[in-house]
Design an enzyme around this catalytic site. Sequence first.
Site, PDB file in Angstrom:
ATOM      1  N   HIS A 165       0.857  -1.176   0.000  1.00 49.79           N
ATOM      2  CA  HIS A 165       0.000   0.000   0.000  1.00 49.79           C
ATOM      3  C   HIS A 165       0.893   1.226   0.000  1.00 49.79           C
ATOM      4  CE1 HIS A 165      -3.816  -2.010   0.543  1.00 49.79           C
ATOM      5  NE2 HIS A 165      -3.405  -2.647   1.630  1.00 49.79           N
ATOM      6  N   CYS A 197      -0.435   2.512  -4.435  1.00 51.64           N
ATOM      7  CA  CYS A 197      -1.196   3.716  -4.713  1.00 51.64           C
ATOM      8  C   CYS A 197      -0.367   4.934  -4.326  1.00 51.64           C
ATOM      9  CB  CYS A 197      -2.508   3.725  -3.932  1.00 51.64           C
ATOM     10  SG  CYS A 197      -3.792   2.720  -4.682  1.00 51.64           S
TER      11      CYS A 197
END
Length: 538
Positions: free
Chosen positions: A367, A410
């Site tokens: 992430h 991301c």
Amino acid sequence: MGDGVNLQFRQQLLLIDGNLGAEDVAALKFLCTDLIPFKKLENVQSAVDIFQLLMAEDYLNEEDTFLLAELLYRIKCNFLLNKLGYTKEKVQECLHEKGRVSPYRQMLYELSENITNEMLQEIVFLLRNRLPKRRRTTSALELLILLEKQGLLTENNLQMLEEVCMNVSPDLLETVNSYRRAKVSLPQQENTLPAKESSVSHTVGIRALNFPQETSIRSVSSNVNDHYAEEPRSLWEHVGNVHSIPSRQDNKAATITQSLSKMNLELPREFSNVENESKKMSSYKMDGPKRGFCIVINNVTFDGVLQERKGSSKDAEELKRVFTWLGLDVKTYTDQTSEQIKELMETWQQLKDHKDRDCFICCILSHGESGAIYGKDGELVSIRVIMSYFTAKRCPQLAEKPKLFFIQACQGKEIQRPVYVEADARIPDFSSMQQSLSPSESIPEEADFLLGMATIDGYASFRHVHQGTWYIQALCSKLQLLVPRGEDILSILTEVNEDVSRRVDRCGTKKQMPQPAYTLRRKFIFPVPRDPPPSQQY
């Protein structure tokens, strides 16, 4: 209550210190030169030392952290601003009234980042009779400080600096001239924005700005669709000296030249004919006894609120198959905390075996948020810090060798997604904290790096829970297809851009655009393996 607040404030400063590398500390030290006496700054070893000096001079306290926010903004560590309760936009708004870094200091800092190691050696040679003979100057910032200490460079005496710039690189002189023009014509706006920032037309769907780097950062991008082009603070804002190579759909170099001329920027001579220059460019040496090491960090499960990254193991397996096929020794690490990631980087940085290898590759699957990735413990690690472990100074075994980093994470807030498509980001607590940071801002300030990001800043990247991520699967597919054809890595990444940009989720509403940025000086071409690609072996 007061002691508790003070303790929390100091803990925030320690967190910021932990995300700053040696080059960042040197930059902070330089930018504080007008605020803190030379003698006190000489003993600085860490960012904490600088924070202590700023607090002693009452420039920094828990009620007023703007100066530190400004300093982080100036050195492009925008991902740390939220530790102080700021966003990049908020800092920009306040610079006019509260900015303390003088335009003169900004100009010198910008100039230093445009001075390459080769230029530095030439400057030192030209000034050999004016510099201390026993002192070795190792950085542009150190040289500028030395000139200031000897009274050869002041805010009102730039003559020697201008003469040196003219002899070494006339392009450097433009930075000084821009400062002079701004000082004369727009004194009331000097602190509104850094000297290097500029707004750019969308003529070719990309942005290019003056970027203060030792080596020019070059970024590759396919045409970004209207959705991305209309976003405020989009990809190229505040990036700087980014030489953009047009995609296959828009290969008109003249268009780029016209766009740059509107910004009073000069297109570098070598980019006046992209195709011809590409043919002339030499390639990195890739014929050593061993190709190199490739490390894959695959974070799947996390502590706290971050969701499991289902499908990531598919990516890790594919990366191992492909890079092993390309001749690299691949090592995979699963579910690493932020500290373990830093320890891994330090371990690989110190490895002596790099000496006999052609290159180094690092892939991180996790992430992430703007300019950083999450460890298993939910703590962010700066991409810039990760890459800075492998600069020529810190890892001499890899000096002048290509170092490739591929980041699947991301770089913005999570968006709505269907069942089988997930975004590699958590839902942020405060949307106002979202910042814009280009991949170019994460690259260390020297040559031979490439950073491949799965998505442009501010956006989510997508992962199928069974098939893996769009970006990594496209990267592996294109490597297998194009390496046997002798294509260089930038051509391959352009194909990856096109592949991913054409993908869409099953609802037809989600898109993604990868973004490479690099300081490579030559073409990077993998030797063609003897064995067929993994996709043809099964």
